[in-house]
Design a protein around this motif. Sequence first.
Motif, mmCIF file in Angstrom:
data_model
loop_
_atom_site.group_PDB
_atom_site.id
_atom_site.type_symbol
_atom_site.label_atom_id
_atom_site.label_comp_id
_atom_site.label_asym_id
_atom_site.label_seq_id
_atom_site.Cartn_x
_atom_site.Cartn_y
_atom_site.Cartn_z
ATOM 1 N N ARG A 195 -27.836 50.184 -1.709
ATOM 2 C CA ARG A 195 -28.325 49.382 -2.842
ATOM 3 C C ARG A 195 -29.176 50.256 -3.775
ATOM 4 O O ARG A 195 -29.087 50.146 -4.995
ATOM 5 C CB ARG A 195 -29.134 48.206 -2.310
ATOM 6 C CG ARG A 195 -29.266 47.021 -3.252
ATOM 7 C CD ARG A 195 -29.870 45.835 -2.520
ATOM 8 N NE ARG A 195 -29.019 45.398 -1.432
ATOM 9 C CZ ARG A 195 -29.417 45.271 -0.150
ATOM 10 N NH1 ARG A 195 -30.662 45.556 0.190
ATOM 11 N NH2 ARG A 195 -28.570 44.867 0.765
ATOM 12 N N ASP A 210 -29.666 49.018 -7.696
ATOM 13 C CA ASP A 210 -31.044 49.257 -8.119
ATOM 14 C C ASP A 210 -31.156 50.501 -8.984
ATOM 15 O O ASP A 210 -31.992 50.561 -9.894
ATOM 16 C CB ASP A 210 -31.960 49.351 -6.903
ATOM 17 C CG ASP A 210 -32.150 48.005 -6.214
ATOM 18 O OD1 ASP A 210 -31.802 46.973 -6.824
ATOM 19 O OD2 ASP A 210 -32.630 47.994 -5.067
ATOM 20 N N SER A 244 -34.807 53.721 -6.346
ATOM 21 C CA SER A 244 -33.563 54.317 -6.827
ATOM 22 C C SER A 244 -33.565 55.782 -6.412
ATOM 23 O O SER A 244 -34.542 56.278 -5.842
ATOM 24 C CB SER A 244 -33.433 54.172 -8.347
ATOM 25 O OG SER A 244 -34.561 54.725 -9.005
ATOM 26 N N PRO A 257 -39.058 48.637 -6.634
ATOM 27 C CA PRO A 257 -37.647 48.879 -6.317
ATOM 28 C C PRO A 257 -37.354 50.376 -6.260
ATOM 29 O O PRO A 257 -37.876 51.151 -7.055
ATOM 30 C CB PRO A 257 -36.893 48.216 -7.481
ATOM 31 C CG PRO A 257 -37.891 47.334 -8.152
ATOM 32 C CD PRO A 257 -39.224 47.963 -7.933
ATOM 33 N N GLY A 310 -40.644 50.648 -10.848
ATOM 34 C CA GLY A 310 -39.717 51.230 -9.888
ATOM 35 C C GLY A 310 -40.148 52.618 -9.436
ATOM 36 O O GLY A 310 -41.026 53.258 -10.022
ATOM 37 N N GLN A 353 -41.913 50.276 -1.482
ATOM 38 C CA GLN A 353 -40.962 49.173 -1.490
ATOM 39 C C GLN A 353 -41.592 47.898 -0.911
ATOM 40 O O GLN A 353 -41.364 46.802 -1.428
ATOM 41 C CB GLN A 353 -39.710 49.546 -0.707
ATOM 42 C CG GLN A 353 -38.585 48.514 -0.852
ATOM 43 C CD GLN A 353 -37.271 49.015 -0.312
ATOM 44 O OE1 GLN A 353 -37.199 49.468 0.823
ATOM 45 N NE2 GLN A 353 -36.229 48.925 -1.116
#
Length: 450
Positions: A358, A363, A319, A317, A290, A312
């Motif tokens: 999200r 996430d 955050s 992912p 991530g 991405q």
Amino acid sequence: MQVTYWLEHAWLDPEVEPGVVVEVSQDGRIADVRTGADTPPPGATVLRGLTVPGLANAHSHAFHRALRSTVQVGSGTFWTWREVMYSVADRLTPDTYHALARAVYAEMALAGITTVGEFHYLHHAPGGTPYDDPNAMGEALIAAAAEAGIRITLLDTAYVSSAIGDKHSGKEPDRHQLRFSDGTTEAWAERATLLKDRDHARIGAAVHSVRAVPADQLGTVAEWAGTRGAPLHVHLSEQTAENEACLAAHGCTPTRLLADHGVLGPNTTGVHNTHLTDEDIALLGGSRTGTCMCPTTERDLADGIGPAVALQKEGSPLSLGSDSHAVIDLFEEARAMELNERLRTRTRGHWTAAALLRAATADGHAALGWTDAGRIERGALADLTTVALDSVRTAGPLPRLGAETAVFAASAADVRHTVVGGRHVVRDGQHELVGDVAGALTAAIGALRG
């Protein structure tokens, strides 16, 4: 006894629905979600505005909150900012850190944050002497989160060297950094193992950076986290100087060094990921590592704009975190990620409002090991954040554009309600547990300044 909430409007990813009933069971989880309820059912608590899942602040250094405004005097670099940060760290004890963190986490609750990822490296007394409880500082943070009413993932951080040395060692910590260090990652692992999960707290791990953990000790931290299925975070390529030192010592980038020592993977999050090569981006995305972006800190420290879009697209992912707490506002972090990219590329619309929400909810929680949070659905933790749709910032747009309003117009000041595990923590903009949060911040920071 079940608790019932009626949400005037709710973001049920990816759409906004009017009139949503949420039933919360005794264990603090969502028992049922019903749409199409034009009026509140009898006995329901009404949340007017737009309700989204509780926000996850995936990267925090609580004590940096004491630096706000102080570090805006004059100019300088990340490295001069760091000297001011050390001076604050030197004055913290378990008691003063508890008081400060309790106020900071209450400020987060007022901003709609229901879970924080605390990147914790301030372990010992000045000079490096352990407290009688070797985890006194970490326990202070866990207790502070409970008293502020939010969840925490304590990312206990390995930090054993001051700079990159040769392939097998780093440079000794300086006098400020001695209290960050356990000496070796084996000693770090022994101490970190004493920390235990609680209902509101989960224990994770962190590699402070490739500067702070020698290459041949990276595997110890990765193994500790892997054995426990715990989240593992790492500051990655925040500064070009870090990349240059790593290339000089190891002949590769920090990302490649982490990959070669088993640090990357779906339970790992790189924080900042600012100065990356194409190969770095492919390594991070391909391993499902991530990326936690902290735009308000990255711009405050003049660090640069990371390649979030490319990361991405490659499978990393996203955050969000408030990091140094120049501001504590996850809507601003989400907005800044998009707007920074617009400035960099001179094009608009890299993420939808739903995608940015999200990152701030589901996430972000997943990056902190709370895969059962960040969604308004049956079985999830009943963590809710309600944003006013009638403030001077948010009034006007249609309610169905609530997600766009939250991300591109709202601020933390527009949060009216924060619910954690079905319990009201912030009601009508007032903290139910701490009360005068501004006063608590003033007192805690004032005590540090003497």
